[in-house]
Motif scaffolding. Structure first.
Motif, PDB file in Angstrom:
ATOM      1  N   LEU A   9       0.844  -1.194   0.000  1.00  0.00           N
ATOM      2  CA  LEU A   9       0.000   0.000   0.000  1.00  0.00           C
ATOM      3  C   LEU A   9       0.879   1.243   0.000  1.00  0.00           C
ATOM      4  CD1 LEU A   9      -2.631  -1.061   2.706  1.00  0.00           C
ATOM      5  CD2 LEU A   9      -2.974  -1.014   0.224  1.00  0.00           C
ATOM      6  N   TYR A  10       0.411   2.254  -0.725  1.00  0.00           N
ATOM      7  CA  TYR A  10       1.125   3.531  -0.756  1.00  0.00           C
ATOM      8  C   TYR A  10       0.214   4.629  -0.239  1.00  0.00           C
ATOM      9  CZ  TYR A  10       4.534   1.116  -3.700  1.00  0.00           C
ATOM     10  OH  TYR A  10       5.465   0.227  -4.179  1.00  0.00           O
ATOM     11  N   TYR A  11       0.813   5.606   0.409  1.00  0.00           N
ATOM     12  CA  TYR A  11       0.058   6.711   0.986  1.00  0.00           C
ATOM     13  C   TYR A  11       0.368   8.037   0.289  1.00  0.00           C
ATOM     14  CZ  TYR A  11      -1.307   3.416   4.535  1.00  0.00           C
ATOM     15  OH  TYR A  11      -1.846   2.317   5.175  1.00  0.00           O
ATOM     16  N   GLU A  12       1.048   7.937  -0.839  1.00  0.00           N
ATOM     17  CA  GLU A  12       1.285   9.104  -1.660  1.00  0.00           C
ATOM     18  C   GLU A  12       1.362   8.660  -3.121  1.00  0.00           C
ATOM     19  OE1 GLU A  12       3.758   8.314   0.856  1.00  0.00           O
ATOM     20  OE2 GLU A  12       4.416   6.837  -0.618  1.00  0.00           O
ATOM     21  N   HIS A  13       1.009   9.581  -4.013  1.00  0.00           N
ATOM     22  CA  HIS A  13       1.225   9.373  -5.438  1.00  0.00           C
ATOM     23  C   HIS A  13       2.649   9.830  -5.737  1.00  0.00           C
ATOM     24  CE1 HIS A  13      -3.077   8.954  -5.457  1.00  0.00           C
ATOM     25  NE2 HIS A  13      -3.191   8.977  -6.770  1.00  0.00           N
ATOM     26  N   SER A  14       3.469   8.917  -6.238  1.00  0.00           N
ATOM     27  CA  SER A  14       4.871   9.248  -6.442  1.00  0.00           C
ATOM     28  C   SER A  14       5.484   8.370  -7.513  1.00  0.00           C
ATOM     29  CB  SER A  14       5.657   9.075  -5.139  1.00  0.00           C
ATOM     30  OG  SER A  14       7.050   9.244  -5.356  1.00  0.00           O
ATOM     31  N   ALA A  15       6.346   8.987  -8.325  1.00  0.00           N
ATOM     32  CA  ALA A  15       7.083   8.221  -9.315  1.00  0.00           C
ATOM     33  C   ALA A  15       8.122   7.321  -8.663  1.00  0.00           C
ATOM     34  CB  ALA A  15       7.762   9.171 -10.301  1.00  0.00           C
ATOM     35  N   ALA A  16       8.413   7.541  -7.379  1.00  0.00           N
ATOM     36  CA  ALA A  16       9.391   6.725  -6.662  1.00  0.00           C
ATOM     37  C   ALA A  16       8.808   5.439  -6.101  1.00  0.00           C
ATOM     38  CB  ALA A  16      10.012   7.545  -5.530  1.00  0.00           C
ATOM     39  N   ASN A  17       7.494   5.278  -6.134  1.00  0.00           N
ATOM     40  CA  ASN A  17       6.875   4.058  -5.615  1.00  0.00           C
ATOM     41  C   ASN A  17       7.193   2.870  -6.524  1.00  0.00           C
ATOM     42  OD1 ASN A  17       5.690   5.470  -3.515  1.00  0.00           O
ATOM     43  ND2 ASN A  17       3.739   5.749  -4.578  1.00  0.00           N
ATOM     44  N   PRO A  18       7.760   1.807  -5.988  1.00  0.00           N
ATOM     45  CA  PRO A  18       8.039   0.636  -6.822  1.00  0.00           C
ATOM     46  C   PRO A  18       6.773   0.072  -7.460  1.00  0.00           C
ATOM     47  CG  PRO A  18       9.253   0.488  -4.757  1.00  0.00           C
ATOM     48  CD  PRO A  18       8.313   1.645  -4.622  1.00  0.00           C
ATOM     49  N   GLU A 154       6.754  15.905  -8.172  1.00  0.00           N
ATOM     50  CA  GLU A 154       6.782  15.746  -6.724  1.00  0.00           C
ATOM     51  C   GLU A 154       5.938  14.550  -6.327  1.00  0.00           C
ATOM     52  OE1 GLU A 154       5.010  19.238  -5.038  1.00  0.00           O
ATOM     53  OE2 GLU A 154       3.494  19.321  -6.600  1.00  0.00           O
ATOM     54  N   ALA A 155       6.059  14.160  -5.076  1.00  0.00           N
ATOM     55  CA  ALA A 155       5.163  13.177  -4.476  1.00  0.00           C
ATOM     56  C   ALA A 155       4.068  13.938  -3.737  1.00  0.00           C
ATOM     57  CB  ALA A 155       5.921  12.282  -3.509  1.00  0.00           C
ATOM     58  N   ARG A 156       2.830  13.460  -3.842  1.00  0.00           N
ATOM     59  CA  ARG A 156       1.716  14.112  -3.170  1.00  0.00           C
ATOM     60  C   ARG A 156       0.944  13.090  -2.344  1.00  0.00           C
ATOM     61  NH1 ARG A 156       0.677  19.335  -4.977  1.00  0.00           N
ATOM     62  NH2 ARG A 156      -0.423  19.459  -2.992  1.00  0.00           N
ATOM     63  N   ASN A 158      -1.934  11.101  -0.514  1.00  0.00           N
ATOM     64  CA  ASN A 158      -3.189  10.667  -1.121  1.00  0.00           C
ATOM     65  C   ASN A 158      -4.399  11.462  -0.654  1.00  0.00           C
ATOM     66  OD1 ASN A 158      -1.739   8.745  -2.472  1.00  0.00           O
ATOM     67  ND2 ASN A 158      -2.530   6.997  -1.341  1.00  0.00           N
ATOM     68  N   GLY A 159      -4.244  12.346   0.295  1.00  0.00           N
ATOM     69  CA  GLY A 159      -5.332  13.249   0.640  1.00  0.00           C
ATOM     70  C   GLY A 159      -5.534  14.349  -0.376  1.00  0.00           C
ATOM     71  N   TRP A 160      -4.522  14.582  -1.223  1.00  0.00           N
ATOM     72  CA  TRP A 160      -4.577  15.660  -2.203  1.00  0.00           C
ATOM     73  C   TRP A 160      -5.106  15.159  -3.542  1.00  0.00           C
ATOM     74  CZ3 TRP A 160      -3.319  20.814  -1.503  1.00  0.00           C
ATOM     75  CH2 TRP A 160      -2.692  21.143  -0.294  1.00  0.00           C
ATOM     76  N   ALA A 161      -5.559  16.088  -4.353  1.00  0.00           N
ATOM     77  CA  ALA A 161      -5.888  15.823  -5.750  1.00  0.00           C
ATOM     78  C   ALA A 161      -5.387  16.995  -6.578  1.00  0.00           C
ATOM     79  CB  ALA A 161      -7.395  15.637  -5.940  1.00  0.00           C
ATOM     80  N   GLY A 162      -5.203  16.736  -7.859  1.00  0.00           N
ATOM     81  CA  GLY A 162      -4.722  17.776  -8.746  1.00  0.00           C
ATOM     82  C   GLY A 162      -4.794  17.314 -10.182  1.00  0.00           C
ATOM     83  N   GLU A 163      -3.969  17.919 -11.027  1.00  0.00           N
ATOM     84  CA  GLU A 163      -3.977  17.567 -12.446  1.00  0.00           C
ATOM     85  C   GLU A 163      -3.638  16.098 -12.673  1.00  0.00           C
ATOM     86  OE1 GLU A 163      -2.363  20.095 -11.071  1.00  0.00           O
ATOM     87  OE2 GLU A 163      -2.403  21.911 -12.329  1.00  0.00           O
ATOM     88  N   TRP A 164      -2.981  15.484 -11.706  1.00  0.00           N
ATOM     89  CA  TRP A 164      -2.606  14.066 -11.798  1.00  0.00           C
ATOM     90  C   TRP A 164      -3.746  13.129 -11.358  1.00  0.00           C
ATOM     91  CZ3 TRP A 164      -1.269  17.440  -7.990  1.00  0.00           C
ATOM     92  CH2 TRP A 164      -1.639  17.105  -6.686  1.00  0.00           C
ATOM     93  N   GLY A 165      -4.900  13.670 -10.984  1.00  0.00           N
ATOM     94  CA  GLY A 165      -5.968  12.864 -10.407  1.00  0.00           C
ATOM     95  C   GLY A 165      -5.826  12.847  -8.903  1.00  0.00           C
ATOM     96  N   GLY A 166      -5.980  11.670  -8.287  1.00  0.00           N
ATOM     97  CA  GLY A 166      -5.827  11.574  -6.841  1.00  0.00           C
ATOM     98  C   GLY A 166      -7.155  11.571  -6.121  1.00  0.00           C
ATOM     99  N   ASN A 167      -7.192  12.259  -4.982  1.00  0.00           N
ATOM    100  CA  ASN A 167      -8.330  12.167  -4.070  1.00  0.00           C
ATOM    101  C   ASN A 167      -9.441  13.160  -4.435  1.00  0.00           C
ATOM    102  OD1 ASN A 167      -9.760  11.250  -1.815  1.00  0.00           O
ATOM    103  ND2 ASN A 167      -8.810  12.749  -0.454  1.00  0.00           N
ATOM    104  N   PHE A 168     -10.094  12.924  -5.568  1.00  0.00           N
ATOM    105  CA  PHE A 168     -11.164  13.812  -6.009  1.00  0.00           C
ATOM    106  C   PHE A 168     -12.474  13.569  -5.270  1.00  0.00           C
ATOM    107  CE2 PHE A 168      -8.624  14.807  -9.815  1.00  0.00           C
ATOM    108  CZ  PHE A 168      -8.892  16.153  -9.931  1.00  0.00           C
ATOM    109  N   ASP A 169     -12.751  12.331  -4.882  1.00  0.00           N
ATOM    110  CA  ASP A 169     -14.013  12.014  -4.203  1.00  0.00           C
ATOM    111  C   ASP A 169     -15.215  12.495  -5.007  1.00  0.00           C
ATOM    112  OD1 ASP A 169     -13.130  10.613  -1.884  1.00  0.00           O
ATOM    113  OD2 ASP A 169     -12.405  12.504  -1.064  1.00  0.00           O
ATOM    114  N   ILE A 170     -15.279  12.063  -6.249  1.00  0.00           N
ATOM    115  CA  ILE A 170     -16.391  12.395  -7.145  1.00  0.00           C
ATOM    116  C   ILE A 170     -17.243  11.149  -7.333  1.00  0.00           C
ATOM    117  CG2 ILE A 170     -17.025  13.064  -9.496  1.00  0.00           C
ATOM    118  CD1 ILE A 170     -14.493  14.755  -9.588  1.00  0.00           C
ATOM    119  N   GLN A 171     -18.532  11.254  -7.034  1.00  0.00           N
ATOM    120  CA  GLN A 171     -19.406  10.083  -7.065  1.00  0.00           C
ATOM    121  C   GLN A 171     -19.533   9.473  -8.455  1.00  0.00           C
ATOM    122  OE1 GLN A 171     -19.961  13.019  -5.507  1.00  0.00           O
ATOM    123  NE2 GLN A 171     -21.575  12.850  -3.950  1.00  0.00           N
ATOM    124  N   GLU A 172     -19.312  10.264  -9.484  1.00  0.00           N
ATOM    125  CA  GLU A 172     -19.437   9.752 -10.854  1.00  0.00           C
ATOM    126  C   GLU A 172     -18.286   8.826 -11.244  1.00  0.00           C
ATOM    127  OE1 GLU A 172     -22.119  13.317 -10.842  1.00  0.00           O
ATOM    128  OE2 GLU A 172     -20.195  12.772  -9.933  1.00  0.00           O
TER     129      GLU A 172
END
Length: 307
Positions: A9-18, A154-156, A158-172
């Motif tokens: 499990l990962y707790y951030e979006h990162s290019a460094a995650n194996p 950067e690494a962000r 998982n509570g964050w969202a942005g242009e990379w996607g992430g934690n949008f919490d959109i029901q659709e």
């Protein structure tokens, strides 16, 4: 069918995650998701504690939320591409929870946390229904709170969202939807998690709608990213949708609106002026979450009007 499990499990979006799984475009694969940590088991009512403990992991840190499965490497993906994630079936665990810790951006300041105090509820999920109490059951309307790729620089968390996607919490972001995200790194490096059995707009309690875990089937495809596109897009049988996360919420709305105008101009033959007055008649937009570090807006246009 290949499967990404909760073993890593990962707790951030990162290019460094194996990388934990490699998939090909057009291939259906399954992702298991871990339910967020939730209240400590000794606080849970006796009649549901054993069930809750089957799916809750004490090994998860209590100060970090939204565990994601992945990083999932997509063969052929490269920076400048558009990754489209098609969501198949979402299966939720038979238990979920929601919690308010006493402070969120959605709580009116004049109430203050002490007037409500910390709240939580554990719910059984049976026969596609969430058992809220003896009198009320909510229908399960599952969604994926977190789907994203590795950010560009950067690494962000998982509570964050942005242009990379992430934690949008959109029901659709649910069964049958297609979520398109610009790719920043070779392989895209897809992260998936934060499953909800349902969620009301605003996600106001901060502990989610009904937080749960389970499995979701996904299929990815690659295309050239539209030049005008910056933020993720969603499409289903009935709507095209643009997204944005920002604070204050009105800035998120402005971004989602501008992204929709540019989409209509590029793909539907409208001038920007025509798109603007067109949206004045048929735009649907709302805040889907108001508690993360930045707030989420989704803007929607029904396909029946795109003639």
């Amino acid at each position: 069918m290949q499967k990404a499990t909760t073993e890593t499990l990962y707790y951030e979006h990162s290019a460094a995650n194996p990388v934990t799984l490699t998939v090909k475009p057009g291939e259906w694969f399954e992702v298991e998701t871990q339910m967020n940590r939730g209240p400590d088991a000794d606080r849970v009512p006796d009649d549901i504690r054993d069930l809750y403990n089957q799916y809750r992991s004490d090994s998860q840190p209590n100060d970090r939320g939204n565990a994601s499965s992945g990083s999932i490497y997509v063969e052929g993906a490269k920076p400048g591409d558009l990754l489209t994630v098609e969501i198949g079936e979402i299966k939720v665990h038979p238990v979920g929870w929601t919690r308010y810790r006493g402070s969120t951006g959605a709580m009116p300041g004049y109430l203050g946390p002490s007037n409500i105090g910390e709240q939580f509820r554990i719910c059984r999920i049976e026969n596609d229904e969430i058992i809220w109490n003896d009198k009320l059951r909510f229908p399960v309307e599952p969604m994926m709170g977190v789907i994203g790729v590795a950010p560009e620089r950067e690494a962000r968390h998982n509570g964050w969202a942005g242009e990379w996607g992430g934690n949008f919490d959109i029901q659709e972001v649910t069964n049958g939807a297609k979520l398109s995200i610009p790719v920043n790194h070779e392989g895209a490096l897809l992260h998936v998690g934060d499953m909800h059995a349902r969620q009301g707009d605003g996600e106001i309690c901060g502990g989610g709608g009904i937080e749960t875990g389970g499995s979701v089937t996904l299929k990815v495809s690659l295309s050239e990213k539209p030049e005008e596109m910056t933020w993720p897009r969603i499409e289903n049988d009935d709507y095209i949708m643009t997204t944005a996360c920002e604070k204050p919420a009105e800035d998120a709305f402005r971004i989602a609106l501008s992204e929709m105008i540019l989409w209509l101009e590029a793909s539907y033959g409208m001038s920007r002026g025509e798109a603007y007055i067109f949206l004045s008649q048929c735009l649907e937009a709302r805040v889907t979450q108001f508690v993360n570090p930045s707030y989420t807006y989704v803007a929607k246009v029904a396909k029946k009007y795109l003639v």
